[in-house]
Scaffold this active site. Structure first.
Site, PDB file in Angstrom:
ATOM      1  N   ASP A 193      68.278 -18.747  21.900  1.00 43.30           N
ATOM      2  CA  ASP A 193      69.214 -17.711  21.356  1.00 43.30           C
ATOM      3  C   ASP A 193      68.572 -17.051  20.217  1.00 43.30           C
ATOM      4  OD1 ASP A 193      71.534 -16.350  20.672  1.00 43.30           O
ATOM      5  OD2 ASP A 193      72.872 -17.762  20.466  1.00 43.30           O
TER       6      ASP A 193
HETATM    7  C1  BGC Z   1      74.350 -14.627  20.393  1.00 44.32           C
HETATM    8  C2  BGC Z   1      73.897 -14.790  21.856  1.00 44.32           C
HETATM    9  C3  BGC Z   1      73.518 -13.060  22.177  1.00 44.32           C
HETATM   10  C4  BGC Z   1      72.273 -12.857  21.452  1.00 44.32           C
HETATM   11  C5  BGC Z   1      71.719 -11.684  21.804  1.00 44.32           C
HETATM   12  C6  BGC Z   1      73.147 -14.069  19.599  1.00 44.32           C
HETATM   13  O1  BGC Z   1      73.705 -13.861  18.210  1.00 44.32           O
HETATM   14  O2  BGC Z   1      74.675 -15.911  19.814  1.00 44.32           O
HETATM   15  O3  BGC Z   1      75.223 -15.079  22.649  1.00 44.32           O
HETATM   16  O4  BGC Z   1      73.432 -13.422  23.643  1.00 44.32           O
HETATM   17  O5  BGC Z   1      72.866 -12.919  20.047  1.00 44.32           O
HETATM   18  O6  BGC Z   1      72.707 -10.517  21.273  1.00 44.32           O
END
Ligand code: BGC
Length: 793
Positions: free
Chosen positions: A307
């Site tokens: 993530d």
């Molecule tokens: C989130 C993810 C997301 C990623 C990219 C993160 O803060 O937890 O779910 O895909 O950002 O935007």
């Protein structure tokens, strides 16, 4: 003057040398392998260590709409209104984006024919910038805001969810994105979870089957998905480093199970590891999770990415099996290079990660140089979104057939979110859509007469209140909800004029924060007051009151549900919200959604309420899942606590009868077939969700009273029509996880099969299992793990 012409042999020498050089250049060129669909290993062999370390680390993070940061900001991190983003790779700003507003991309290595690939959020639609500067400034790049995941799950219709996926994936492809960062399938452990709307259910079978359905649909377009967040990421409070402490049994039976079903059912191209720690170690640094379980036990063949900015230690992440670190920064590549050189990170680990990257890249549309249109058929997709939204709405209450209301009637429409409906939640799960149809607009479109004076009052009130709201400085900032308008004696007049009242109660939430009990899970005083005042006035005139819930997560309903005649749980229905709700209100669509998550009477009755969001209370660093496997209906049913609306519950405008519940044999031998006939006994066509729960015998280990083991949505049954629905249960469905045996085991004894229209409205039959069956032996995992730094000591 005599000119010095070179001699003939000298000229010949020059020509030969040139020829040799050309040939050797051509040979060198030829020796540099170019990536193709079958030569990943060869390409890995041709890469330098630095190239490998660059490929497994993303190109950096660019905040949409932010001006290019100074080199100092890039090095030290950027403040994006309230919190600081970690340092970024300058490439994110310096190399033009293929898809502006996408969440991330990877580095290209042109020498080897490796293109950059682009990934974009999210679960409810392709999140990209809707407008771009320069020559494209007149064009728009809006995407469909699909109904949120919780609504899709409430349809209990995997064919429908696949159909949504097919249209959704087309937008991914036509906007030039290679991998969609979705779906999310974390378990609804607690109703306050800020991102629950992005997730499906409290139950792993529903979560897993919905995941497989949407992934199959999306990936049928030749684009990838990233199922997330792996794993035990069930809250937003201190989300980047909260330590989740949970038993291996609860992990295996609940939190891992949905991922296993999703992976086996659809082979998503990628999995996203989560932010949190698990038993003290970041999930993104746990090799037992990302390699032993995911690849070893489940046969996952794709790529794992982190993530965004998740975890701390790039080297540990690489070793664990995180093939791609997102969004990536140059320091991570440097650390990887140094670790390989020092021998801390085996080159073989890095090579495996690189190979997974290359395998993903060759499947991508960027690699295939697909000529995307930037013009998906948004009108056609809106029609799918509207249909799906209506299929997932749940009729929670309908006394004396308050619904449907015929479209020639006049309706008094109350509640802020009737006029300013919430299509979906905030954060990375938000979508830049071209429009959202409000409820009042949807009702008007359907032909209802909505009171203009009331509409004008609400519109003026909301415009003024919005002007006073703080401007969101980033996608995570949710403006405070606007208090309900003071109805100032308007109600009596409405009760005289209109045939019925609709009151919408709205909730929004999103990434970065969990919800609160007061004023969010529980209704606030103004909301309780409008329900009371409107119900009194309309009931006094013998008119009906309908509540529409425009929410992304569970709220309290027990204290006020008796005051109203009908409750329609519309969830956050995407961009066609108002039209889809009007389809149900008018009876154009007969509701057939069912709860995939329990609505309790009181927040404190939920087992996890004692341990959410963790300790210390003022700033939690650790959360213990003390309730183990007793999440949602597993808790309420086992401990006989009556919820406000149970798991699996939902009404229809017609009635169904279940009959002829039959087993294929009285004793289990390898598998068991179960059949039941469902008949529409009412007067309008409708669909029913047939649910199969199983109660296993308890011997040495406690077990939930019932667990969902199958579900089927019938076709649209005409009045009087019947359909026989069949299920097959296998030994694995009988088994529970025994930690001491490191195995899934089905105990001998009597099993109760319950089939019905909700978890508490079932008919049952029993069968017998003669001897215990070990259905699967698994690895010893999820114990505190030795960190890679310790391995070398
Ligand atoms: C989130 C993810 C997301 C990623 C990219 C993160 O803060 O937890 O779910 O895909 O950002 O935007």
């Amino acid at each position: 003057m005599k000119k010095n012409y070179p001699s003939a042999p000298a000229i010949a020498m020059v020509i030969i040398t040139c020829l040799l050089q050309v040939t050797s250049y051509a040979q060198t060129k030829k020796r540099v392998v170019q990536l193709n669909a079958n030569n990943a290993k060869q390409v890995v062999a041709a890469m330098t260590l630095e190239e490998k370390a660059k490929l497994v680390v993303g190109m950096g993070f660019k905040m949409p709409g932010m001006p290019t940061p100074t080199p100092k900001q890039m090095k030290e991190g950027i403040d994006i209104g309230g919190f600081k983003l970690p340092p970024s790779d300058p490439d994110a700003y310096n190399i033009p984006e293929k898809v502006p507003g996408a969440a991330g991309r990877t580095h290209a290595i042109p020498r080897l024919g490796i293109p950059s690939i682009t990934v974009a959020d999210g679960p409810a639609g392709v999140r990209i910038s809707p407008k771009r500067g320069g020559k494209d400034s007149l064009k728009t790049y809006y995407a469909t805001a699909w109904p949120v995941a919780t609504l899709l799950a409430s349809s209990w219709d995997t064919a429908l969810v696949r159909q949504v996926g097919v249209a959704f994936g087309n937008e991914v492809r036509e906007y030039g994105v290679d991998v969609l960062l979705a779906p999310g399938l974390n378990i609804h452990r607690n109703p306050l979870g800020g991102r629950n709307f992005e997730y499906y259910s409290e139950d792993p079978l529903v979560s897993g089957r919905m995941t497989a359905a949407i992934v199959n649909g999306i990936q049928s377009n030749g684009v990838g998905t990233s199922i997330k967040h792996f794993v035990a990421n069930n809250q937003e409070t201190n989300r980047n480093s909260i330590n989740t402490v949970v038993s291996e049994r609860a992990m295996r039976e609940l939190y891992l199970k949905g991922f296993e079903i999703g992976i086996k059912g659809a082979q998503p191209w990628t999995v996203m590891s989560s932010y949190n720690k698990l038993q003290g170690v970041y999930t993104s640094e746990r090799r037992d999770l990302l390699t032993t379980i995911l690849r070893g036990e489940w046969g996952f063949k794709g790529l794992v990415m982190t993530d965004w900015f998740g975890g701390k230690d790039a080297v540990a992440q690489m070793h664990a099996g995180n093939d791609l670190l997102m969004p990536g920064g140059p320091q991570q590549s440097d650390d990887i290079v140094a670790a390989v050189k020092s021998g801390k990170l085996p080159l073989a680990d890095l090579n495996t990660n690189v190979e997974h990257m290359l395998n993903l890249i060759v499947k991508s549309q960027s690699f295939k140089k697909y000529n995307y249109s930037d013009a998906p058929d948004l009108a056609a997709h809106a029609a799918v979104a509207r249909m799906a939204a209506a299929e997932g709405m749940i009729l929670l209450k309908n006394t004396d057939k308050a619904l449907p209301v015929s479209t020639n009637k006049s309706i008094a429409v109350f509640g802020n979110t009737s006029y300013d409906i919430i299509a979906g939640g905030s954060g990375s799960g938000d979508v830049n859509k071209a429009y959202t149809v409000s409820l009042v607009q949807g009702l008007t479109n359907a032909g209802y007469n909505v009171n203009e004076n009331l509409k004008n009052s609400y519109t003026a009130y909301l415009t003024a209140a919005k002007a006073k709201q703080p401007k969101a400085r980033n996608i995570f900032m949710l403006p405070p909800p606007i208090p309900e308008m003071d109805l100032n004696g308007m109600v009596e007049k409405q009760a005289d004029d209109a045939a019925a009242a609709i009151i919408t109660i709205g909730r929004n939430a999103g990434e970065g924060a969990d919800r609160k009990i007061e004023g969010d899970f529980n209704l606030n005083n103004a909301e309780k007051a409008i329900i009371r005042v409107i119900a009194d006035a309309f009931h006094a005139k013998g008119k009906k009151v309908i509540v529409v819930l425009n929410i992304g997560g569970v709220i309290e309903t027990a204290s006020w549900k008796d005051n109203v005649d009908a409750i329609l749980l519309a969830w956050q229905p995407g961009l066609e919200a108002g039209n889809a709700i009007a389809d149900i209100i008018s009876g154009k669509v007969n509701p057939s959604g069912k709860l995939a998550t329990t609505f309790p009477v009181d927040y404190n009755e939920i087992a996890s309420s004692k341990n959410f969001p963790g300790l210390p209370a003022d700033k939690p660093t650790e959360v213990t899942y003390e309730e183990g496997v007793y999440v949602g209906y597993r808790f309420f049913d086992t401990f006989d606590i009556k919820p406000s609306f149970e798991f699996g519950y939902g009404l229809s405008y017609t009635n169904f009868k279940f009959s002829n519940l039959k087993l294929s044999a009285p004793t289990f031998t390898g598998s068991m077939d179960i059949n039941v006939t469902v008949t529409n006994t009412g007067s309008v066509a409708g669909k029913e969700v047939v649910q199969l729960y199983l109660g296993a015998p308890v011997k040495t280990m406690d077990k939930p009273q019932d667990e969902l083991k199958g579900f089927v949505k019938t076709k649209l049954l005409a009045p009087g029509e019947s359909q026989t629905v069949g299920f097959r249960i296998r030994a694995t469905d009988l088994a529970s996880f025994y930690t001491d045996k490191q195995a899934w085991m089905a105990d001998a004894g009597t099993y109760t099969v319950k089939v019905g229209s909700s978890s508490r409205n079932t008919q049952s039959v029993t069968f017998n299992l003669a001897t215990d069956i070990i259905t699967e032996k698994v690895n010893k995992v999820l114990v505190p793990q030795v960190h890679i730094n310790e391995l070398k000591k």
